[in-house]
Design a protein around this motif. Structure first.
Motif, PDB file in Angstrom:
ATOM      1  N   MET A   1      18.648  35.058  10.341  1.00 58.30           N
ATOM      2  CA  MET A   1      18.546  34.071   9.280  1.00 58.30           C
ATOM      3  C   MET A   1      19.346  32.832   9.660  1.00 58.30           C
ATOM      4  N   ILE A   2      18.730  31.670   9.651  1.00 58.37           N
ATOM      5  CA  ILE A   2      19.398  30.420   9.946  1.00 58.37           C
ATOM      6  C   ILE A   2      19.795  29.780   8.632  1.00 58.37           C
ATOM      7  N   THR A   3      21.057  29.441   8.504  1.00 55.49           N
ATOM      8  CA  THR A   3      21.532  28.889   7.253  1.00 55.49           C
ATOM      9  C   THR A   3      22.144  27.521   7.499  1.00 55.49           C
ATOM     10  N   GLY A   4      22.472  26.852   6.387  1.00 49.71           N
ATOM     11  CA  GLY A   4      23.091  25.543   6.493  1.00 49.71           C
ATOM     12  C   GLY A   4      22.046  24.500   6.844  1.00 49.71           C
ATOM     13  N   ARG A   5      22.331  23.678   7.875  1.00 45.48           N
ATOM     14  CA  ARG A   5      21.422  22.597   8.214  1.00 45.48           C
ATOM     15  C   ARG A   5      20.092  23.135   8.729  1.00 45.48           C
ATOM     16  N   GLU A   6      19.061  22.371   8.580  1.00 42.24           N
ATOM     17  CA  GLU A   6      17.735  22.762   9.068  1.00 42.24           C
ATOM     18  C   GLU A   6      17.704  22.662  10.590  1.00 42.24           C
ATOM     19  N   ILE A   7      17.168  23.688  11.246  1.00 46.24           N
ATOM     20  CA  ILE A   7      17.124  23.720  12.698  1.00 46.24           C
ATOM     21  C   ILE A   7      15.757  23.259  13.191  1.00 46.24           C
ATOM     22  N   GLN A   8      15.728  22.171  13.962  1.00 43.20           N
ATOM     23  CA  GLN A   8      14.511  21.686  14.584  1.00 43.20           C
ATOM     24  C   GLN A   8      14.802  21.469  16.060  1.00 43.20           C
ATOM     25  N   SER A   9      14.013  22.088  16.906  1.00 38.97           N
ATOM     26  CA  SER A   9      14.269  22.036  18.341  1.00 38.97           C
ATOM     27  C   SER A   9      13.445  20.933  18.995  1.00 38.97           C
ATOM     28  N   TYR A  10      14.144  20.025  19.692  1.00 35.44           N
ATOM     29  CA  TYR A  10      13.437  19.032  20.489  1.00 35.44           C
ATOM     30  C   TYR A  10      14.401  18.488  21.543  1.00 35.44           C
ATOM     31  N   PRO A  11      13.902  18.076  22.697  1.00 30.18           N
ATOM     32  CA  PRO A  11      14.761  17.642  23.813  1.00 30.18           C
ATOM     33  C   PRO A  11      15.281  16.220  23.604  1.00 30.18           C
ATOM     34  N   ARG A  12      16.277  16.069  22.744  1.00 36.42           N
ATOM     35  CA  ARG A  12      16.707  14.722  22.347  1.00 36.42           C
ATOM     36  C   ARG A  12      17.232  13.889  23.514  1.00 36.42           C
ATOM     37  N   THR A  13      17.790  14.546  24.539  1.00 38.20           N
ATOM     38  CA  THR A  13      18.334  13.758  25.650  1.00 38.20           C
ATOM     39  C   THR A  13      17.244  13.012  26.417  1.00 38.20           C
ATOM     40  N   LEU A  14      15.995  13.471  26.333  1.00 39.57           N
ATOM     41  CA  LEU A  14      14.900  12.789  27.021  1.00 39.57           C
ATOM     42  C   LEU A  14      14.591  11.437  26.394  1.00 39.57           C
ATOM     43  N   PHE A  15      15.057  11.245  25.172  1.00 40.07           N
ATOM     44  CA  PHE A  15      14.775   9.992  24.472  1.00 40.07           C
ATOM     45  C   PHE A  15      15.934   9.004  24.566  1.00 40.07           C
ATOM     46  N   TRP A  16      16.975   9.398  25.309  1.00 36.56           N
ATOM     47  CA  TRP A  16      18.087   8.464  25.509  1.00 36.56           C
ATOM     48  C   TRP A  16      17.674   7.407  26.544  1.00 36.56           C
ATOM     49  N   LYS A  17      17.878   6.148  26.218  1.00 34.65           N
ATOM     50  CA  LYS A  17      17.499   5.060  27.114  1.00 34.65           C
ATOM     51  C   LYS A  17      18.754   4.398  27.674  1.00 34.65           C
ATOM     52  N   LYS A  18      18.868   4.409  28.997  1.00 34.51           N
ATOM     53  CA  LYS A  18      20.061   3.866  29.642  1.00 34.51           C
ATOM     54  C   LYS A  18      20.224   2.379  29.381  1.00 34.51           C
ATOM     55  N   SER A  19      19.145   1.716  29.017  1.00 38.00           N
ATOM     56  CA  SER A  19      19.217   0.272  28.799  1.00 38.00           C
ATOM     57  C   SER A  19      19.772  -0.072  27.419  1.00 38.00           C
ATOM     58  N   THR A  20      20.017   0.928  26.587  1.00 37.32           N
ATOM     59  CA  THR A  20      20.521   0.685  25.235  1.00 37.32           C
ATOM     60  C   THR A  20      21.937   1.227  25.100  1.00 37.32           C
TER      61      THR A  20
END
Length: 358
Positions: free
Chosen positions: A1-20
């Motif tokens: 059972m997952i509690t507390g915050r909602e868990i959504q899995s996605y590769p967030r580091t792939l969306f990091w842009k070095k130019s920003t």
């Protein structure tokens, strides 16, 4: 059972842009005046493998919080470089597969639950003098609990439930004067009732369910702040502990529901939610947290005998009362009618007679 915050899995580091600016990246939080990265939230980011010692992570010298939970680092060791995070206070590695943590001396929150950890609890954990939350629950840890936290420790929450721990309840717990929650349930502990825990002035939740505790319960210790006590599925015997009930001062008041949901041991609710398994109306359920108004006693599935004492009627704050599956006999006491906020009562599988009072 997952509690507390909602868990959504996605590769967030792939969306990091070095130019920003990195402070604008998802999961990165910076100190407003200096621009230094102080929090890194990479939970459920589909990360795998090892952290290399020359990686950019270890250049974040001012990091205070690091959340790597719900990733897959199975078989990886925590790099010694983690020990150089001199400001790191919150580390969440739950459900991520990590094993070695001895380098991290400044932690306030350590969450390693659900990591398939094996072996004994490392002695070095006792050197974390600032630790307030200690969660190694739902692993495969074995052996006795020999880790020693010294006088003056800051522990508020200790969760070692759902492991394979053996032996006795460790005496060092008497030094945990700030402790509010102790969960040792679902282990193989073999001991008499640790009555000296009643000397802890702030203890509110005690769960020893599903172990191998035995013998009668006799104590004059106060347990004055206790709100939830779960001793179910053990080998306790003898009469129900009248002396224990007499000292449950917090249970003798009906909790006021002010409209604000107040929880026990709610110190890092944004970062961390403990969970507690309770039985109500015959069903086990996992509470993500425990409200301060939830007064619960579960002594079911033991070998308690004799009568239910009238003093139970003085504990008017009860929301859940479970004495089922014992050897209790005699009449159901009339003072139960004073339990005006009771939501769940289970006296089944005993030798009681009479009717439950209105």
């Amino acid at each position: 059972m997952i509690t507390g915050r909602e868990i959504q899995s996605y590769p967030r580091t792939l969306f990091w842009k070095k130019s920003t600016d990195c402070c604008s990246w998802d999961g990165v939080h910076c100190e407003k005046t200096t621009g230094q990265v102080i929090e890194l939230d990479l939970h459920c980011s589909q990360l795998q493998g090892n952290f290399h010692s020359n990686g950019s992570l270890f250049q974040l010298f001012n990091l205070k919080r690091l959340d790597l939970s719900f990733n897959d680092f199975t078989g990886s060791l925590i790099s010694p470089k983690f020990g150089e995070f001199s400001s790191l206070m919150h580390l969440d590695l739950s459900r991520s597969g990590f094993t070695a943590i001895c380098n991290l001396k400044t932690l306030v929150l350590l969450n390693l639950r659900s990591n398939n950890l094996e072996g004994t609890i490392p002695q070095c954990l006792g050197e974390m003098s600032e630790l307030e939350v200690f969660d190694l629950s739902n692993n495969s840890l074995s052996g006795t609990i020999d880790t020693t936290f010294n006088i003056g420790n800051q522990l508020i929450i200790i969760k070692l439930d759902r492991n394979k721990l053996q032996g006795k309840v460790p005496q060092f717990l008497i030094y945990c004067k700030k402790l509010e929650l102790l969960d040792l349930s679902y282990n193989e502990l073999n001991d008499t009732f640790p009555k000296w825990l009643g000397d802890l002035p702030h203890l509110q939740i005690l769960s020893l369910r599903s172990n191998k505790f035995y013998g009668p319960i006799r104590t004059n210790y106060l347990f004055a702040q206790i709100r939830v006590i779960n001793l179910s599925s053990n080998g306790f015997c003898g009469d129900l502990p009248v002396s224990l009930f007499q000292n449950f001062l917090a249970m003798k008041k009906i909790g006021e529901n002010s409209g604000n949901r107040e929880y026990v041991a709610d110190i890092f609710s944004y970062y961390y939610n403990y969970s507690l398994i309770v039985t109500t109306k015959g069903l086990d359920r996992e509470l993500p947290q425990v409200l301060t108004i939830q007064i619960i006693i579960d002594l079911s599935k033991n070998r308690f005998e004799g009568h239910i004492p009238n003093i139970i009627g003085d504990l008017v704050g009860f929301r859940t009362l479970n004495f089922s599956h014992n050897v209790l006999e005699g009449h159901i006491p009339a003072p139960l009618h004073r339990l005006s906020v009771l939501e769940s009562l289970d006296l089944s599988s005993n030798k009681l007679d009479g009717e439950i009072p209105q």
